[in-house]
Write a protein that holds these residues in place. Sequence first.
Motif, PDB file in Angstrom:
ATOM      1  N   HIS A  53       0.912  -1.335  -0.101  1.00 20.63           N
ATOM      2  CA  HIS A  53       0.005  -0.105  -0.018  1.00 20.63           C
ATOM      3  C   HIS A  53       0.673   1.112   0.009  1.00 20.63           C
ATOM      4  O   HIS A  53       0.373   2.428   0.553  1.00 20.63           O
ATOM      5  N   ASP A  54       2.003   1.247  -0.868  1.00 16.21           N
ATOM      6  CA  ASP A  54       2.882   2.383  -0.869  1.00 16.21           C
ATOM      7  C   ASP A  54       2.407   3.115  -1.887  1.00 16.21           C
ATOM      8  O   ASP A  54       2.457   2.814  -3.150  1.00 16.21           O
ATOM      9  N   PRO A  55       1.790   4.498  -1.704  1.00 21.15           N
ATOM     10  CA  PRO A  55       1.332   5.196  -2.812  1.00 21.15           C
ATOM     11  C   PRO A  55       2.417   5.608  -3.905  1.00 21.15           C
ATOM     12  O   PRO A  55       1.993   5.797  -5.070  1.00 21.15           O
ATOM     13  N   ASN A  56       3.634   5.756  -3.720  1.00 13.15           N
ATOM     14  CA  ASN A  56       4.733   5.684  -4.418  1.00 13.15           C
ATOM     15  C   ASN A  56       4.746   4.692  -5.630  1.00 13.15           C
ATOM     16  O   ASN A  56       5.299   4.728  -6.665  1.00 13.15           O
ATOM     17  N   LYS A  57       4.362   3.463  -5.265  1.00 12.61           N
ATOM     18  CA  LYS A  57       4.573   2.476  -6.085  1.00 12.61           C
ATOM     19  C   LYS A  57       3.274   1.973  -6.675  1.00 12.61           C
ATOM     20  O   LYS A  57       2.825   1.136  -7.510  1.00 12.61           O
ATOM     21  N   TRP A  58       2.191   2.758  -6.656  1.00 15.22           N
ATOM     22  CA  TRP A  58       0.695   2.713  -7.137  1.00 15.22           C
ATOM     23  C   TRP A  58       0.596   2.480  -8.774  1.00 15.22           C
ATOM     24  O   TRP A  58       0.093   1.265  -9.045  1.00 15.22           O
ATOM     25  N   GLU A  59       1.172   3.291  -9.455  1.00 14.71           N
ATOM     26  CA  GLU A  59       1.226   3.179 -10.908  1.00 14.71           C
ATOM     27  C   GLU A  59       1.976   1.353 -11.366  1.00 14.71           C
ATOM     28  O   GLU A  59       1.191   0.936 -12.380  1.00 14.71           O
ATOM     29  N   GLU A  60       3.101   1.488 -10.719  1.00 10.02           N
ATOM     30  CA  GLU A  60       3.886   0.262 -10.868  1.00 10.02           C
ATOM     31  C   GLU A  60       2.685  -1.027 -10.461  1.00 10.02           C
ATOM     32  O   GLU A  60       2.829  -2.158 -11.384  1.00 10.02           O
ATOM     33  N   PHE A  61       2.239  -0.717  -9.315  1.00 11.86           N
ATOM     34  CA  PHE A  61       1.307  -2.049  -8.817  1.00 11.86           C
ATOM     35  C   PHE A  61       0.293  -2.329  -9.784  1.00 11.86           C
ATOM     36  O   PHE A  61       0.016  -3.441 -10.282  1.00 11.86           O
TER      37      PHE A  61
END
Length: 114
Positions: A53-61
């Motif tokens: 749930h790291d917002p910085n990884k959202w697009e990659e997730f």
Amino acid sequence: MIKVKRVYDPLEKDDGIRILVDRLWPRGVKKDQVDVWLKDIAPSDELRKWYNHDPNKWEEFKRKYFEELSRNPKVEILLQLIKKGNNITLLYASKSPYNNAVALKEYLEKVLKV
């Protein structure tokens, strides 16, 4: 119509078919609060743990999760329910607005070109 909401939120008349899309059953939730549990449509354990749930990884997730979904036969169950005109509500337990149910809704809408 596809809705997304926390499994802990109150039931509403227009929820339609309530589908839990988390791999783990949420604490304190009774079975009658969910119509269908599609745990196999949730992100893989590996992806879920990586993302955390790291917002910085959202697009990659989302990119990685969409890739998993493209190979997941359970997606067809959701697509058939939607194509039949059923309202569905994708349920999740996370407190984060960056969660797999939100990503899944985006994926389904892309596939259906809504």
